[in-house]
Design an enzyme around this catalytic site. Structure first.
Site, PDB file in Angstrom:
ATOM      1  N   HIS A  48      -4.015 -16.304   8.005  1.00 39.75           N
ATOM      2  CA  HIS A  48      -4.174 -15.137   7.146  1.00 39.75           C
ATOM      3  C   HIS A  48      -4.560 -15.524   5.716  1.00 39.75           C
ATOM      4  O   HIS A  48      -5.407 -14.894   5.096  1.00 39.75           O
ATOM      5  CB  HIS A  48      -2.840 -14.386   7.150  1.00 39.75           C
ATOM      6  CG  HIS A  48      -2.923 -12.989   6.663  1.00 39.75           C
ATOM      7  ND1 HIS A  48      -3.333 -11.971   7.477  1.00 39.75           N
ATOM      8  CD2 HIS A  48      -2.649 -12.444   5.459  1.00 39.75           C
ATOM      9  CE1 HIS A  48      -3.303 -10.844   6.789  1.00 39.75           C
ATOM     10  NE2 HIS A  48      -2.901 -11.100   5.567  1.00 39.75           N
ATOM     11  N   HIS A  94      -4.323  -4.185   8.726  1.00 35.32           N
ATOM     12  CA  HIS A  94      -2.871  -4.225   8.844  1.00 35.32           C
ATOM     13  C   HIS A  94      -2.510  -3.934  10.291  1.00 35.32           C
ATOM     14  O   HIS A  94      -1.776  -3.005  10.599  1.00 35.32           O
ATOM     15  CB  HIS A  94      -2.204  -3.252   7.870  1.00 35.32           C
ATOM     16  CG  HIS A  94      -1.073  -3.885   7.114  1.00 35.32           C
ATOM     17  ND1 HIS A  94      -0.002  -3.199   6.631  1.00 35.32           N
ATOM     18  CD2 HIS A  94      -0.848  -5.190   6.780  1.00 35.32           C
ATOM     19  CE1 HIS A  94       0.824  -4.036   6.020  1.00 35.32           C
ATOM     20  NE2 HIS A  94       0.334  -5.238   6.099  1.00 35.32           N
TER      21      HIS A  94
END
Ligand SMILES: Nc1ncnc2c1ncn2[C@@H]1O[C@H](COP(=O)(O)OP(=O)(O)O)[C@@H](O)[C@H]1O
Ligand SMILES: [Mg+2]
Lengths: 728, 234, 81, 81
Positions: A48, A94
């Site tokens: 990430h 998300h």
């Protein structure tokens, strides 16, 4: 520094680090890290934050153009839009959090992307959301749709930023792994952009916003792991969004930005205080020394590990000019937000943290960032799909149209966008429901056009063509309202990159995107990568969601898809070959996901688009719609329904003609008297164009067929989603 | 004519109404005073506007915390002296919480936030807020709220009807061709979209006139509310 | 001392949330569920050690902010261990 | 039988509402108020007369609908008079 027990192989694995990565950590540190340091490395080196699997390929995307002020690398991309203004925008995923807790996951997704944009000095003026859910029949889908939509709205509505568009897809490939991609567009003065590079040895590092709790610890690592049956147990790491505090934070930061106090500013996103500190220090080539005790804390007894890795929302980190602390504090006091000097900039090049004066972590900044792993993962290219044989129409075209318009793929998304405040700020000129939303640049007579798109089923069939198509469709949507496309952001959602076939999808899509961005002068200025979107080894469809913006120089001179007059000629721009491979028609009516994706010819795309935009800019047309999912007949019906004016259409009696998804096409409508001239201009420009119908009445008719009333078409089109949601 | 807009933490239509009001007054935005909720004093003004938004996040009850802001004491005092007060959306919620208007605003009956154009009928055109409209006229105006279901006890409602305190009711419009829409977007009792106090000096309504004050944005049916106020209070 | 405040809607006041919950419970197959009402539970940590004083102060909070007495009732529970 | 379900946020989960209430109580001059948490109170009328069965059924309702067990805890109180 306190001595701690040895780091165990289990701890290394729990932190998602490989043995080789741990060896690199040892050589960077020159000693064994303690647990806090291990935590810091693990989040910094997570997929990430470090983009370790994707970096190599991301570098191949074009990121420059004369109007690009700041490309990828900062919190968001910045584009010059003239008259001293800049648009700042980015899209982010998300996905995992939204699957676990749809409302809060989606809400905090919106909060995060807003911060990425206002941290650069922009007032957010529009939000978009690109959502992908599992099959409607899947037991979880309804609950996820309802929670995600409520969460996107709950956050965006409260902060007072209009949500002006987006996409919703359903596909069984997302059953265990939905996608929630949110995009924010902000507006700033082009000479007042704020960056994140720290500078000024001794300057205060200031923490503002909400207090730090134990929220989302390991969130960044979770976002980069596959789901399995233990996922349920990870739930308490869910973060709760506080849009009220975010609104105050926006106002307070913008108020601070109007003063001359900020050296650098950065939001705390994934990996919280760690990531923001390290990035600010690294960009500035300096060190950071933090006092962990000074960090405002919501809970008692938080360890340095927890403080450093917390992903509590609504927080920012700022480096202030010397002596401006009191001035800044007064602003955050006024907005009743936390404000604390938590450290200072150093010349050591090290990232250190202290608790009660004692050093609890000490890591060299440069290698923490630069030695982060980068993988050129092996990839394989899937075989091109076999060509599609002849397709026998399962029913007449009008019933087929009706079935498509009132099905999950093409039904109206009104149920979604009416839960979003899309008119707050009083500058929304074109609401959701059209090709691109148009938002006025406040106080001016110009506008920004915004669209998001991606057709994942094309990307699965042919990643390269699919990647190019996603960019081309965004460009086309912006063009269809008459705006000049400027730049894009992306959100690259894929499965596990350690599997060569998934990596192949990623590589193919990137190549296609890059080609399209180059051919269309449509550079990538920001983006986000979300990998490991799999459950039990089943990957999602490759989904490189693209968000684009364009500029309208004169607000009145734009086009809309709704038919405006009776007696208009409907003209089809672009060549129709009847490509049914991977079409919605084939999938929904025949249950076949087969054949190649439609061909994307970027030269043609550009030529046709430039022609259409020229017609709009020249005031020759005010009605235009691009062709995408569902093809010609669906697009024509959407124009008729939106304008509440019927259409009589003529063309080949062939499913491919009416429902094929050939690219680079538009439908335009204009009074009959102007039609010949437009056809002539098209001919001169080498653009295929033909009249396929005329407007009038209250029905949609295909030459020689039974008409269908718009009321009836609309009923099914509007009903599918609310009915689906209600019958839970 | 002097107009003041109160800014609460979380207000988000403050700028929108400032721009629309300034336009109605015929000045630039600074013709309208922006007053911070924490102020304990407020200069005497002709019109006080409580804007839409999510003050205090709509937490606890929408409008509850703002109604207890320091500046509200001043707003109540001026309202008692007859100064015109307009509460839009969240402003309406604050006015009921502050006791300047009767009733309460509950969660929408379908529990969802709703943002769309609705139609409202002007029920009383004999007030400074509405004198530019005809009684019975239908307006097309956007709503955007989560807690817009007006509620008041039956006997109090009867009294309000007798006193002509109902300002607007939701109704169907002849240009409403969009599917699945009921006229009443939130389940309000008696289809009420806006109410006056007894003296007709205070108006609260859920629809946003400031979002219908500009042809480029959301139509112009709301503009007359602001301009009628400006001329009545000039 | 800890205080718990229960806030519920007065009889006769519409409760859209409660109604929706009742409906959904029915859809989920729960039988024999009559009226459902949704209220609030507010928990406060107080410095005050004296129960009577604490109750008085929480009552004032309810009247001033926590409850809208036009539509809501409240009850206060103190927990002094 | 009547059932009362108390739903509160799990420890450590941010409670934006409670936070804002605490802030406003402070602004209103209430002193000595520490943490404030806001939860829900759901009251149900049940046909079921047997306490054990009622509790079981309400528990199922909580798990399935009333509480978001990702972030919330619940307690059930039965009132059988
Ligand atoms: N999640 C969403 N939020 C807001 N608007 C949406 C959403 N999904 C779809 N829309 C809107 O619905 C319309 C149709 O969407 P889509 O079929 O994806 O458009 P297109 O084919 O032109 O790209 C667009 O105006 C889009 O902005
Ligand atoms: Mg389109």
């Amino acid at each position: 520094m306190s001595t701690e027990a040895n780091i165990t192989p289990a701890q290394i694995a729990e932190h998602g680090l490989t043995d080789e990565e741990y060896q690199t950590i040892l050589s960077v540190m020159g000693r064994q890290p303690n647990l806090t340091e291990l935590g810091i490395f693990s989040v910094m080196w997570s997929e990430h934050c470090s983009y370790k699997s994707s970096k190599f390929w991301l570098k191949t995307l074009p990121t420059e153009a004369p109007w690009v002020i700041c490309g990828p690398g900062e919190n968001a991309g910045v584009v010059d839009i003239g008259e001293g203004k800049a648009a700042i925008f980015k899209m982010e995923s998300h996905n995992h959090p939204s699957f676990i807790e749809p409302y809060q996951g989606a809400a905090t997704g919106v909060g995060g992307i807003l911060r990425d944009v206002f941290t650069m000095g922009a007032r957010p003026i529009a939000n978009m959301n690109a959502l992908r859910f599992g099959a409607p029949e899947d037991a979880k889908t309804r609950h996820l749709v309802s929670g995600v939509v409520a969460g996107v709205g709950g956050y965006g509505n409260c902060v007072g930023v209009p949500t002006v568009g987006g996409e919703v897809n359903f596909d069984p490939a997302y059953n265990g792994n939905i996608l929630v991609n949110a995009m924010t567009v902000g507006l700033a003065d082009a000479d007042r952009i704020f960056y994140s590079a720290a500078a000024g040895i001794g300057n205060s590092v200031v923490y503002v916003g909400s207090k730090t709790g134990r929220d989302g610890i390991h969130g960044a690592t979770m976002a980069s792991t596959e789901f399995d049956d233990t996922t349920e147990e990870k739930r308490p790491t869910v973060q709760v969004g506080d849009p009220f505090t975010e609104k105050l934070l926006i106002e307070a930061c913008l108020e601070l930005m109007a003063t001359d106090t900020i050296v650098a500013i950065q939001d705390m996103g994934a990996a919280g205080l760690t990531c923001s500190s390290v990035e600010m220090a690294d960009k500035g080539g300096v060190g950071f020394d933090l006092d962990i005790d000074k960090v405002p804390q919501r809970e008692l007894g938080m360890t340095p590990y927890e403080v450093m890795l917390s992903e509590s929302q609504e927080r920012m980190l700022i480096v202030l000019r010397p002596g401006t602390e009191a001035q800044a504090e007064a602003i955050f006091d006024k907005w009743q937000l936390d404000f604390a000097v938590v450290g200072h900039v150093t010349d050591t090049g090290r990232f250190t943290g202290r608790l009660d004066g004692e050093v609890v972590f000490d890591i060299p900044v440069r290698p923490l960032v630069e030695e982060s792993p980068e993988y050129e993962r092996p990839w394989t290219q899937a075989e091109a799909p076999a060509s599609l044989g002849p397709v026998t129409a399962p029913m007449a075209h009008i019933p087929a149209l009706q079935a498509l318009l009132s099905g999950p793929d093409l039904s109206s998304r009104r149920w979604v966008w009416e839960q979003y405040d899309h008119t707050v700020m009083a500058d929304t000129v074109r609401k959701p429901g059209g090709d691109a939303a148009i938002v006025r640049i406040h106080g001016s007579n110009r506008g920004l056009a915004i669209a998001t798109d991606c057709t994942p089923r094309y990307c699965r069939a042919e990643p390269h063509a699919g990647g190019a198509q996603a960019v081309a469709e965004v460009w086309r949507n912006i063009t269809a309202v008459g705006a000049r496309p400027l730049a894009v952001t992306d959100c690259l959602n894929f499965g596990n990159p350690e599997r060569p076939e998934i990596m192949g999808e990623f590589v193919g899509c990137i190549k296609g995107m890059g080609e399209a961005c180059r051919a269309l002068d449509f550079p990538v200025v920001s983006g986000n990568v979300s990998l490991y979107n799999e459950t039990h080894g089943k990957a999602i469809l490759p989904t490189p969601a693209i968000g684009g913006i364009g500029i309208l120089d004169e607000l009145e001179t734009h086009a809309d898809l709704a038919l405006r007059r009776e007696g208009d000629s409907l003209i089809l721009i672009g060549a129709t070959e009847g490509h049914l491979g991977q079409s919605i028609y084939l999938r929904q009516l025949l249950g076949r996901s087969e054949g190649p994706a439609p061909k994307v010819d970027l030269t043609v795309e550009r030529r046709n688009g430039d022609f259409v935009r020229g017609l709009i800019a020249g005031g020759q047309i005010d009605t235009c719609h691009d062709l995408s999912d569902g093809g010609l007949l669906v697009a024509a019906a959407e124009m008729a329904m939106a304008g509440d004016i019927g259409l009589a259409l003529m063309g080949d009696d062939d499913a491919g003609f009416w429902f094929g998804e050939d690219q680079a096409r538009y439908l335009i409508a204009l009074p009959k008297t102007g039609a010949d001239s437009v056809l002539q201009q098209a001919k001169d420009a080498g653009v295929p164009a033909r009249v396929i119908g005329s407007s009038g009445g209250e029905t949609l008719t295909l030459e020689g067929g039974t008409p269908i009333s718009l009321t009836e078409l609309r009923r099914g089109h509007e009903a599918w989603l609310p009915d689906y949601m209600q019958n839970g | 004519m002097k107009a003041s807009v109160i800014v609460f933490p979380g207000s988000n239509c403050d700028r929108d109404v400032q721009v629309a009001l300034a336009d109605a007054i015929g000045g630039t935005p600074d013709a309208v005073d922006m007053v911070w909720h924490g102020d304990r004093e407020m200069a005497k003004t002709d019109l006080i506007v409580l804007p839409g938004g999510f003050s205090y996040g709509d937490y606890l009850r929408s409008g509850a915390m703002s109604a207890r802001s320091p500046v509200m004491r001043e707003v109540i005092a001026q309202a008692e002296q007859g100064v015109a007060v307009l509460g839009i959306c969240n402003g309406f919620q604050i006015l009921t919480e502050a006791g300047l208007l009767p009733g309460a605003l509950l969660r929408n009956s379908d529990l969802k936030f709703v943002c769309r154009d609705v139609h409202i009928r002007v029920e009383n055109s004999q007030t400074p807020f509405t004198n530019a409209y005809e009684a019975g006229q239908t307006l097309r105006i956007p709503v955007a709220h989560h807690d817009g279901q007006y509620f008041v006890e039956a006997d109090e409602l009867a009294g309000m009807r007798d006193q002509d305190q109902i300002a607007f009711r939701y109704c169907t419009g002849d240009d409403d061709r969009e599917a699945n829409h009921t006229a009443n977007p939130n389940g309000s009792i008696d289809d009420i979209a806006g109410v006056f106090n007894k003296r007709k000096t205070v108006l609260g309504l859920m629809p946003h006139p400031e979002r219908a004050a500009d042809a480029t944005h959301g139509g112009t049916d709301g503009r007359a509310m602001l301009s009628s106020l400006v001329s009545a209070l000039a | 001392m800890k205080a718990r405040v229960h806030i519920s809607l007065k009889n006769g006041v519409l409760d859209p949330q409660g109604k929706a919950i009742g409906l959904t419970l029915g859809n989920l197959g729960f039988e024999g569920v009559g009226e459902v009402r949704q209220g609030k539970l507010i928990e406060l940590d107080l410095d005050e050690a004296d129960a009577a004083a604490a109750r008085k102060s929480v009552e004032a909070m309810c009247e001033k902010l926590l409850a809208n007495t036009v539509i809501e009732n409240y009850t206060i529970e103190l927990d002094d261990n």
